[in-house]
Write a protein that holds these residues in place. Structure first.
Motif, PDB file in Angstrom:
ATOM      1  N   LEU A   9      -0.731  -3.232  -2.506  1.00  0.00           N
ATOM      2  CA  LEU A   9       0.449  -2.823  -1.714  1.00  0.00           C
ATOM      3  C   LEU A   9       1.340  -2.212  -2.804  1.00  0.00           C
ATOM      4  CD1 LEU A   9       1.599  -6.497  -0.524  1.00  0.00           C
ATOM      5  CD2 LEU A   9       0.765  -4.231   0.803  1.00  0.00           C
ATOM      6  N   ASP A  10       2.179  -1.392  -2.320  1.00  0.00           N
ATOM      7  CA  ASP A  10       3.198  -0.498  -3.297  1.00  0.00           C
ATOM      8  C   ASP A  10       3.925  -1.517  -4.002  1.00  0.00           C
ATOM      9  OD1 ASP A  10       2.342   1.623  -1.565  1.00  0.00           O
ATOM     10  OD2 ASP A  10       3.873   1.626  -0.552  1.00  0.00           O
TER      11      ASP A  10
ATOM     12  N   THR B 287       6.582  -2.777  -1.923  1.00  0.00           N
ATOM     13  CA  THR B 287       6.379  -3.485  -0.768  1.00  0.00           C
ATOM     14  C   THR B 287       6.139  -5.035  -1.110  1.00  0.00           C
ATOM     15  OG1 THR B 287       5.347  -1.583   0.001  1.00  0.00           O
ATOM     16  CG2 THR B 287       4.687  -3.633   1.096  1.00  0.00           C
TER      17      THR B 287
ATOM     18  N   HIS C 257      -0.552   4.462   0.799  1.00  0.00           N
ATOM     19  CA  HIS C 257       0.781   4.578   1.462  1.00  0.00           C
ATOM     20  C   HIS C 257       0.846   4.933   2.815  1.00  0.00           C
ATOM     21  CE1 HIS C 257       2.641   5.737  -2.710  1.00  0.00           C
ATOM     22  NE2 HIS C 257       2.146   4.488  -2.457  1.00  0.00           N
ATOM     23  N   GLN C 258      -0.039   4.024   3.695  1.00  0.00           N
ATOM     24  CA  GLN C 258      -0.317   4.513   5.121  1.00  0.00           C
ATOM     25  C   GLN C 258       1.199   4.259   5.981  1.00  0.00           C
ATOM     26  OE1 GLN C 258      -3.850   3.106   6.995  1.00  0.00           O
ATOM     27  NE2 GLN C 258      -3.203   3.491   8.844  1.00  0.00           N
ATOM     28  N   VAL C 259       1.485   3.035   5.808  1.00  0.00           N
ATOM     29  CA  VAL C 259       2.920   2.941   6.691  1.00  0.00           C
ATOM     30  C   VAL C 259       3.766   3.735   6.506  1.00  0.00           C
ATOM     31  CG1 VAL C 259       4.301   1.318   7.553  1.00  0.00           C
ATOM     32  CG2 VAL C 259       2.130   0.579   6.915  1.00  0.00           C
ATOM     33  N   ARG C 260       4.158   4.022   5.183  1.00  0.00           N
ATOM     34  CA  ARG C 260       5.258   4.995   4.806  1.00  0.00           C
ATOM     35  C   ARG C 260       4.941   6.546   5.478  1.00  0.00           C
ATOM     36  NH1 ARG C 260       8.447   1.892   1.007  1.00  0.00           N
ATOM     37  NH2 ARG C 260       7.184   0.137   0.301  1.00  0.00           N
TER      38      ARG C 260
END
Ligand code: URA
Length: 238
Positions: free
Chosen positions: A104-105, A108, A188-191
């Motif tokens: 997770l970043d 996040t 960073h898929q969601v971002r």
């Protein structure tokens, strides 16, 4: 449970080096529950031994669930705060090593798994597992209305990538907050998905992986997952 040499058992769990086991025995830090005398080369079972009067940490084959707070990185080398700071120091000396299952970043929060089982790690992160991961995101701008269809299309190509994203499900919670279910895990898929719609994620939290949820685990807290909880992970795999 099979028997192993006491010095090997304690060093693999990170309590001390093999050479230090004699000292731990002399100081009385390590003892057998049944009171029998121990030597570094005694053949013991994991459940028979106490360290500092406490049962030993779980043996190899560990799956941990952490509620990762914002501000911690998943790397073991980062100079700032890292997720390993949230566990006892000895966990860093375990063999086999405890690794995060994906990342997770830093900014996040949410459900992060760690394991010392390489096969399990690969099974969980494999795109073939199709394990859904559920995220809640806060957005800088109100949704425009086209996002759910775009994410579900299986045609969204992120900058610098050559294959489109798998279809993802978007649930609108309010004009600027959403729940998004992904079936893969790209960088960073969601971002990046929201950046592709001209928006910006201001807060991101992962609430679920497969059938596993944080279930009231507070930020910074962790627990070891029993066989039953591990089975729950796979409940929502397709
Ligand atoms: N997607 C992101 O953008 N960040 C994460 O940490 C996880 C998924």
């Amino acid at each position: 449970m099979s028997r192993v040499r006491l010095d090997r058992l304690l060093s693999n769990l990170g309590y001390c080096s093999r050479r230090e086991v004699a000292l731990c025995l002399r100081e009385g830090w390590v003892r057998a529950i049944d009171g029998r005398p121990l030597r570094p080369d005694s053949a013991v079972e994991h459940g028979e031994i106490l360290f500092d009067d406490q049962p030993l940490d779980p043996p190899q084959g560990l799956l941990l669930m952490l509620h990762k707070p914002v501000g911690y990185t998943c790397s073991s080398k980062d100079p700032g705060r890292i997720v390993y700071d949230l566990f006892p120091d000895r966990f860093r000396s375990r063999s086999p090593v405890l690794a995060t299952v994906g990342r997770l970043d830093r900014e996040t929060s949410g459900l992060l798994l760690l394991t010392d089982d390489g096969q399990l790690l690969h099974r969980i992160i494999s795109p073939r597992s199709h394990l859904p991961k559920v995220y809640e995101a806060e957005l800088a701008e109100p949704l425009r209305g086209h996002e759910a269809a775009l994410f579900a299309s299986g045609e969204l190509l992120l900058d610098g990538e050559s294959s489109p994203l798998l279809p993802a499900e978007l649930q609108v919670l309010s004009p600027q907050s959403v729940r998004l279910t992904l079936h893969e895990g790209r960088y960073h898929q969601v971002r990046r998905m929201f950046a592709a719609t001209g928006n910006h994620v201001t807060a991101l939290h992962r609430s679920q992986i497969g059938g596993l949820a944080l279930d009231g685990l507070a930020a910074g807290q962790w627990c070891a997952l029993s066989g039953e909880a591990q089975a729950a992970l796979w409940l929502r795999a397709s």
